[in-house]
Enzyme design. Sequence first.
Site, PDB file in Angstrom:
ATOM      1  N   CYS A 135      -4.835   2.595  -3.307  1.00 37.71           N
ATOM      2  CA  CYS A 135      -3.748   2.974  -3.013  1.00 37.71           C
ATOM      3  C   CYS A 135      -2.434   2.065  -3.137  1.00 37.71           C
ATOM      4  O   CYS A 135      -1.717   1.792  -2.347  1.00 37.71           O
ATOM      5  CB  CYS A 135      -3.781   3.239  -1.588  1.00 37.71           C
ATOM      6  SG  CYS A 135      -4.811   4.662  -0.952  1.00 37.71           S
ATOM      7  N   LYS A 140     -10.236  -0.048  11.069  1.00 37.56           N
ATOM      8  CA  LYS A 140     -10.236  -0.986  10.275  1.00 37.56           C
ATOM      9  C   LYS A 140     -10.577  -2.180  10.998  1.00 37.56           C
ATOM     10  O   LYS A 140     -11.064  -3.317  10.711  1.00 37.56           O
ATOM     11  CB  LYS A 140      -9.019  -1.381   9.265  1.00 37.56           C
ATOM     12  CG  LYS A 140      -8.822  -0.496   8.119  1.00 37.56           C
ATOM     13  CD  LYS A 140      -7.534  -0.844   7.291  1.00 37.56           C
ATOM     14  CE  LYS A 140      -7.142   0.287   6.478  1.00 37.56           C
ATOM     15  NZ  LYS A 140      -7.871   0.601   5.223  1.00 37.56           N
ATOM     16  N   HIS A 192       1.002  -1.307  -0.056  1.00 39.29           N
ATOM     17  CA  HIS A 192      -0.035   0.032   0.117  1.00 39.29           C
ATOM     18  C   HIS A 192       0.938   1.255  -0.142  1.00 39.29           C
ATOM     19  O   HIS A 192       2.011   1.264   0.524  1.00 39.29           O
ATOM     20  CB  HIS A 192      -0.783  -0.026   1.280  1.00 39.29           C
ATOM     21  CG  HIS A 192      -1.887   0.901   1.539  1.00 39.29           C
ATOM     22  ND1 HIS A 192      -1.529   2.491   1.733  1.00 39.29           N
ATOM     23  CD2 HIS A 192      -3.054   1.112   1.508  1.00 39.29           C
ATOM     24  CE1 HIS A 192      -2.660   2.925   1.890  1.00 39.29           C
ATOM     25  NE2 HIS A 192      -3.532   2.051   1.570  1.00 39.29           N
ATOM     26  N   GLN A 202      -4.050  -4.631   7.576  1.00 40.04           N
ATOM     27  CA  GLN A 202      -5.090  -5.440   6.870  1.00 40.04           C
ATOM     28  C   GLN A 202      -5.081  -6.682   7.781  1.00 40.04           C
ATOM     29  O   GLN A 202      -5.966  -7.577   7.841  1.00 40.04           O
ATOM     30  CB  GLN A 202      -4.902  -5.937   5.511  1.00 40.04           C
ATOM     31  CG  GLN A 202      -5.377  -4.663   4.654  1.00 40.04           C
ATOM     32  CD  GLN A 202      -6.660  -4.327   4.555  1.00 40.04           C
ATOM     33  OE1 GLN A 202      -7.791  -4.951   5.077  1.00 40.04           O
ATOM     34  NE2 GLN A 202      -6.922  -2.918   3.973  1.00 40.04           N
ATOM     35  N   ASP A 248       3.251  -3.674   8.156  1.00 44.85           N
ATOM     36  CA  ASP A 248       2.168  -3.073   7.830  1.00 44.85           C
ATOM     37  C   ASP A 248       1.041  -3.956   8.190  1.00 44.85           C
ATOM     38  O   ASP A 248       0.845  -4.960   7.503  1.00 44.85           O
ATOM     39  CB  ASP A 248       2.046  -2.547   6.537  1.00 44.85           C
ATOM     40  CG  ASP A 248       0.704  -1.818   6.070  1.00 44.85           C
ATOM     41  OD1 ASP A 248      -0.140  -1.906   7.021  1.00 44.85           O
ATOM     42  OD2 ASP A 248       0.804  -1.259   5.059  1.00 44.85           O
TER      43      ASP A 248
HETATM   44  N1  PLP Z   1      -1.628  -0.459   4.460  1.00 48.92           N
HETATM   45  C1  PLP Z   1      -2.674  -1.098   4.304  1.00 48.92           C
HETATM   46  C2  PLP Z   1      -2.388  -2.499   3.841  1.00 48.92           C
HETATM   47  C3  PLP Z   1      -3.936  -0.690   3.978  1.00 48.92           C
HETATM   48  O1  PLP Z   1      -4.895  -1.555   3.590  1.00 48.92           O
HETATM   49  C4  PLP Z   1      -4.166   0.669   4.347  1.00 48.92           C
HETATM   50  C5  PLP Z   1      -5.549   1.245   4.128  1.00 48.92           C
HETATM   51  O2  PLP Z   1      -6.141   0.972   3.534  1.00 48.92           O
HETATM   52  C6  PLP Z   1      -3.108   1.294   5.069  1.00 48.92           C
HETATM   53  C7  PLP Z   1      -1.968   0.831   5.059  1.00 48.92           C
HETATM   54  C8  PLP Z   1      -3.345   2.788   5.509  1.00 48.92           C
HETATM   55  O3  PLP Z   1      -4.213   2.777   6.501  1.00 48.92           O
HETATM   56  P1  PLP Z   1      -4.675   4.271   7.170  1.00 48.92           P
HETATM   57  O4  PLP Z   1      -5.292   4.836   5.830  1.00 48.92           O
HETATM   58  O5  PLP Z   1      -5.562   4.132   8.089  1.00 48.92           O
HETATM   59  O6  PLP Z   1      -3.349   4.970   7.463  1.00 48.92           O
END
Ligand code: PLP
Length: 428
Positions: free
Chosen positions: A378, A237, A132, A214, A211
């Site tokens: 993203c 989430k 992401h 998810q 990260d």
């Molecule tokens: N990393 C992953 C795998 C995600 O799916 C997301 C959000 O969709 C993020 C990071 C970023 O999360 P946030 O927008 O809550 O910072």
Amino acid sequence: MTTTAVRATHALDVPAIRRDFPILETIINGHRLVYLDNAATSQKPRQMIDALVAYYTSQNANIHRAAHTLAATATERYEATRQKLARFIGAPSPEEIIFTRNTTEAVNLVASSWGLANVHAGDAIVMTQAEHHSNLVPWQRVAEATGATLTYLPIDDGGMLDLNAAHALIGPRTRVVAITHMSNVLGTIAPIAEIVRITREKAPGAIVVVDGAQSAPHLPIDVAALGCDFFAISAHKMLGPTGVGALWGRRDLLEAMPPFLSGGSMVGHVTFESTTWAPIPQRFEAGTPNIADVIAFGASIDYLDALGMDAVRHHEREITAYALATLRARHPALTFYATDDTNVRGGVVAFNVRNVHPHDVSELLDGRGIAIRAGQHCAHPLHTVLGAVATCRASFYIYNLSEEVDALSEGLAEVEKVFARAIARPQA
Ligand code: PLP
């Protein structure tokens, strides 16, 4: 949550769970909402909403400062969430949990603080093709600022990380391995413990940043067992409010890191000339934090704890397997991008309908009250690898029913009818 929401080991009582989520009664375009955009954000249980309202109604005060009762209670509740979260993800100590706004800010904290202090010209930052942007762009900026190089571990046809490439590409110059635990497009789960093992062997000075945006909502997490150095999450989430995230980091690393943001609450002693830093976690929580939402997040963690993350995972494996089998059987015009093996994937399903733009698919489904995501989620570089301009994404959570998969399938049948001529042509 009603105590009946967990029926037996590994079986969620989904109808009981649904009663805790008021939004699921909402009518969208004349249809009961079918919410399949959980990878973007989850819906919220009454218990979390009640905790938020209760805080503002009768508990509001700033924390870590005043000696009055309200402030002491607010501080206690805020710190209670830190303890709950530490337990929830297997962190050795609550002091290793830093509250942030979201995963994005958590990764930026590590990149700015640890990265800029420890990454040098000629070092390598290793990521994967499935990142992401939140776990990619901050590292690109570190590389730009320091002269480090960027390496991306490839994924295979099933969307799984290529471990042979990890063996080959992680080496003595690697300083950072930044990797998503579960892809927000493919749903595939990275073998973090194995990546950590390879990193420790090949690049002893490197950190492994995971990260977990998810994975934390959907899998049992034990950061100690994973062996990583940092783990980032977003509360929104995982049944929590927006505006709260967290970074877990190893104590020795956090204690050696310079502050990320500076100002009130993160200091030891301040003179006109200089400042000493507070110990962790306060050093990384400058200014008044998001007290209300952190406290409400505690109620979300309680909710997931009561269900049990093994049961959550079990439910998602079942509904994902049902979705993949149903959609593959009924919709030959669909392309999927990842393995069907639910041992190594979660409930995020990306697909395309031949020659139909994902936005058109999403719009037609929305007409039936079905919320999916369409776009690049993203993850622009990953879409280049997939050879897809964009994808449709359906993503499941604890309150989704197999009937909702059927509704998705019926919606896709309508898409196939409306776009029959385009679909009949060979793949564009
Ligand atoms: N990393 C992953 C795998 C995600 O799916 C997301 C959000 O969709 C993020 C990071 C970023 O999360 P946030 O927008 O809550 O910072």
